[in-house]
Scaffold this motif. Structure first.
Motif, mmCIF file in Angstrom:
data_model
loop_
_atom_site.group_PDB
_atom_site.id
_atom_site.type_symbol
_atom_site.label_atom_id
_atom_site.label_comp_id
_atom_site.label_asym_id
_atom_site.label_seq_id
_atom_site.Cartn_x
_atom_site.Cartn_y
_atom_site.Cartn_z
ATOM 1 N N UNK A 1 11.860 -36.507 51.888
ATOM 2 C CA UNK A 1 12.445 -37.820 50.722
ATOM 3 C C UNK A 1 13.431 -37.077 49.568
ATOM 4 N N UNK A 2 12.749 -36.276 49.666
ATOM 5 C CA UNK A 2 13.491 -35.688 47.842
ATOM 6 C C UNK A 2 14.383 -34.932 48.575
ATOM 7 N N UNK A 3 14.289 -33.824 49.273
ATOM 8 C CA UNK A 3 15.359 -33.027 50.016
ATOM 9 C C UNK A 3 16.242 -33.534 49.840
ATOM 10 N N UNK A 4 16.226 -35.325 51.118
ATOM 11 C CA UNK A 4 17.549 -35.411 51.934
ATOM 12 C C UNK A 4 17.788 -35.972 50.499
ATOM 13 N N UNK A 5 17.298 -37.348 49.654
ATOM 14 C CA UNK A 5 17.845 -37.986 48.798
ATOM 15 C C UNK A 5 18.287 -37.799 48.066
ATOM 16 N N UNK A 6 17.896 -36.233 47.252
ATOM 17 C CA UNK A 6 19.033 -35.075 45.719
ATOM 18 C C UNK A 6 19.527 -34.694 46.679
ATOM 19 N N UNK A 7 19.989 -34.616 47.886
ATOM 20 C CA UNK A 7 21.282 -33.972 48.607
ATOM 21 C C UNK A 7 22.522 -35.021 48.663
ATOM 22 N N UNK A 8 21.976 -36.128 49.071
ATOM 23 C CA UNK A 8 23.017 -37.079 49.446
ATOM 24 C C UNK A 8 23.687 -37.153 50.581
ATOM 25 N N UNK A 9 22.815 -36.004 51.601
ATOM 26 C CA UNK A 9 23.570 -35.786 52.465
ATOM 27 C C UNK A 9 22.571 -37.091 53.900
ATOM 28 N N UNK A 10 23.563 -36.577 55.448
ATOM 29 C CA UNK A 10 22.696 -37.354 55.997
ATOM 30 C C UNK A 10 21.306 -37.108 56.796
ATOM 31 N N UNK A 11 20.594 -37.552 56.756
ATOM 32 C CA UNK A 11 19.210 -37.331 57.269
ATOM 33 C C UNK A 11 19.629 -36.586 58.411
ATOM 34 N N UNK A 12 17.726 -35.383 58.528
ATOM 35 C CA UNK A 12 18.121 -34.762 59.279
ATOM 36 C C UNK A 12 17.243 -34.842 59.902
ATOM 37 N N UNK A 13 17.361 -34.383 61.518
ATOM 38 C CA UNK A 13 16.314 -34.839 62.778
ATOM 39 C C UNK A 13 15.073 -34.197 62.409
ATOM 40 N N UNK A 14 14.686 -33.537 61.464
ATOM 41 C CA UNK A 14 13.123 -33.002 61.305
ATOM 42 C C UNK A 14 12.386 -34.042 60.076
ATOM 43 N N UNK A 15 13.661 -34.886 59.564
ATOM 44 C CA UNK A 15 12.660 -35.518 58.183
ATOM 45 C C UNK A 15 13.020 -36.585 59.029
ATOM 46 N N UNK A 16 13.999 -37.464 59.960
ATOM 47 C CA UNK A 16 14.088 -38.882 60.977
ATOM 48 C C UNK A 16 12.167 -38.781 61.895
ATOM 49 N N UNK A 17 12.162 -37.128 61.925
ATOM 50 C CA UNK A 17 11.152 -37.173 63.091
ATOM 51 C C UNK A 17 9.531 -37.848 62.291
ATOM 52 N N UNK A 18 9.782 -37.175 61.064
ATOM 53 C CA UNK A 18 8.497 -37.283 60.427
ATOM 54 C C UNK A 18 7.888 -38.120 59.462
ATOM 55 N N UNK A 19 9.265 -38.709 59.097
ATOM 56 C CA UNK A 19 9.126 -40.329 58.361
ATOM 57 C C UNK A 19 9.175 -40.998 59.487
ATOM 58 N N UNK A 20 9.483 -41.279 60.478
ATOM 59 C CA UNK A 20 9.255 -42.104 61.650
ATOM 60 C C UNK A 20 7.785 -42.051 62.140
ATOM 61 N N UNK A 21 7.082 -41.601 61.694
ATOM 62 C CA UNK A 21 5.747 -41.326 62.188
ATOM 63 C C UNK A 21 4.913 -41.834 61.359
ATOM 64 N N UNK A 22 5.262 -41.653 60.269
ATOM 65 C CA UNK A 22 4.739 -42.179 59.374
ATOM 66 C C UNK A 22 4.198 -43.838 59.644
ATOM 67 N N UNK A 23 2.716 -44.304 59.163
ATOM 68 C CA UNK A 23 2.056 -45.754 59.798
ATOM 69 C C UNK A 23 2.500 -46.578 58.453
ATOM 70 N N UNK A 24 3.286 -46.776 57.159
ATOM 71 C CA UNK A 24 3.064 -47.291 56.496
ATOM 72 C C UNK A 24 1.898 -47.893 55.843
ATOM 73 N N UNK A 25 0.858 -47.224 56.243
ATOM 74 C CA UNK A 25 -0.543 -47.873 56.102
ATOM 75 C C UNK A 25 -1.311 -47.714 54.459
ATOM 76 N N UNK A 26 -0.034 -46.958 54.143
ATOM 77 C CA UNK A 26 -0.597 -46.828 52.031
ATOM 78 C C UNK A 26 -1.190 -46.754 51.891
ATOM 79 N N UNK A 27 -2.961 -45.969 53.225
ATOM 80 C CA UNK A 27 -3.842 -45.255 52.463
ATOM 81 C C UNK A 27 -3.496 -45.007 50.784
ATOM 82 N N UNK A 28 -2.690 -44.194 51.210
ATOM 83 C CA UNK A 28 -2.247 -43.159 49.932
ATOM 84 C C UNK A 28 -2.080 -43.206 48.904
#
Length: 446
Positions: free
Chosen positions: A55-82
């Protein structure tokens, strides 16, 4: 964590906040041990720390999200256990929400995925449409046997059909706006969020909530104009949609608070509660009037267990001889940091409460996650059910409709915590209790 956003980027309030969140992270990795996807997949990029780097790299660069970033962010459940685990107080929830919005704005998903996501975002917040969709899903059950391909689209369609209940309950009494007067002297007055999916899947939960609260001397109002809290679309990155739904609720509840007055806004779906309690943050950059109203609503929002404890819940029935496996919904234990109160209420009601191993890990429901990520959700479900069965309990209780739907049909009857509390305070026995009694009798008969 060092960040390198430009001054121009930091003029954006979302970037400014994400920058502060990123700078809080110290790379310790404590979050990896309690992240469900990292526990299952063992990939650093499927841990909170790994996603934070992406997320840091994606937002800092200001570019469109890449497929790899989408795959791993999509896999987040937002369970907030972290967030419960993090010793540094990294507010991961707001960071991943920002990332999802950025993905929604900049990334073009495959056509079928866009259609599925758009359908879910349009149908689920609208009870009438959702009810019709479930009726259609029942008719389409024979098609399920034909969905044997390995593509993600096929798996998602199959998941939708498998999650559809065999029978859709009739609408509950609480489906329409009205005031439910307190029994005896009025001790308080609350509004009830009736929600969207829950009103279709399990209207008995709202009905039990109203019965129990009014019996305790609390007047309950179902306000005109309220509806979906916005959580389902918010976690899909659809900010305009989620904010529109939230704004409608804010205006409806503030009118009621400024009229007859409210002691609380009661929420009995913890996924909704986490979002409503965040309305103040969602509208932090709105015009002052709306910002203040949103903060007021967020302050009034309470989980039903908080309200029952505050108004001193008391059972009237004898202990039922039923062991309850308490499944702590992520949105309640991690999102709202409510852990002891529901278990204490169940024990006070006379139930033997048993806590499964790995109680901190998600069951895989997570809003629309069990449809959009069916393989991971399925593995989490089986893992969770295994631990619940090992408790030897008669019933699974939880405070969130998504968890109850995910865990239903897994061999143990499921019930909302408030349904069990209502029964022990004089209400009717929920279906799960009847099923548990029959199961006890069958086991006793050999």
């Amino acid at each position: 964590m060092k960040t390198e956003f430009t001054e121009a980027q930091l003029a954006d309030p979302d970037i400014r906040e994400s920058n502060q969140i990123l700078r809080t992270c110290v790379h310790c990795g404590f979050c990896t041990a309690t992240c469900p996807t990292f526990v299952l997949l063992g990939d650093e990029l499927d841990s909170p720390r790994g996603r934070i780097y992406l997320i840091k790299d994606m937002l800092e660069s200001g570019r469109a999200a890449s497929k790899e970033e989408v795959v791993h962010v999509d896999r987040c459940l937002s369970c907030l256990s972290c967030m419960t685990t993090c010793p540094s107080g990294v507010h991961y929830m707001h960071l991943v929400d920002h990332a999802r919005h950025h993905i929604e704005e900049t990334y073009s998903r495959p056509l079928m995925e866009r259609l599925i996501r758009a359908t879910l975002a349009f149908v689920l917040p609208r009870p009438a449409l959702f009810r019709a969709a479930l009726a259609g899903a029942r008719l389409a059950q024979p098609v399920k046997a034909l969905l044997t391909g390995s593509s993600m689209t096929v798996k998602r369609l199959r998941a939708m059909l498998e999650l559809a209940p065999p029978v859709v309950p009739l609408p509950g009494e609480s489906a329409r706006p009205m005031v439910y007067p307190a029994e005896g002297a009025r001790r308080g007055r609350v509004a009830l969020l009736t929600g969207c999916a829950q009103t279709v899947l399990a209207p008995s939960i709202n009905d039990a909530t109203i019965r129990l609260l009014t019996r305790m001397g609390i007047e309950v109002v179902v306000t005109a104009g309220q509806g979906c809290c916005g959580a389902l679309t918010h976690h899909m990155g659809r900010q305009d949609s989620s904010h529109a739904l939230a704004r409608r609720n804010i205006e409806a509840w503030v009118r009621e608070a400024e009229g007859e007055g409210l002691d609380a806004i009661v929420i009995n779906a913890s996924g909704c509660g986490t979002t409503v309690k965040d309305y103040g943050h969602m509208f932090r950059e709105a015009e002052p009037g709306l910002r203040d109203r949103a903060a007021r609503v967020a302050e009034l929002a309470k989980d039903v267990s908080e309200v029952l404890a505050a108004f001193r819940y008391e059972p009237v029935r004898e202990p039922p001889g039923i062991a309850v496996a308490y499944h702590a919904a992520c949105s309640l234990q991690h999102g709202q940091q409510i852990t002891a109160v529901p278990k204490s209420l169940l024990e006070q009601a006379g139930f033997e409460v048993r806590v499964p191993a790995e109680a901190h890990l998600c069951c895989g429901s997570a809003g629309t996650y069990n449809i959009l990520q069916p393989e991971i959700a399925g593995r989490l479900r089986e893992r969770k059910l295994g631990f619940l069965h090992r408790t030897g309990a008669d019933i699974v209780a939880s405070g969130n409709i998504g968890c109850l739907t995910q865990l239903g049909g897994g061999g143990l009857p499921v019930a909302h915590t408030v349904e069990l509390l209502d029964w022990m305070a004089g209400g009717p026995a929920p279906a799960a209790v009847m099923a548990a009694r029959a199961r006890q009798e069958a086991l006793a008969a050999g």
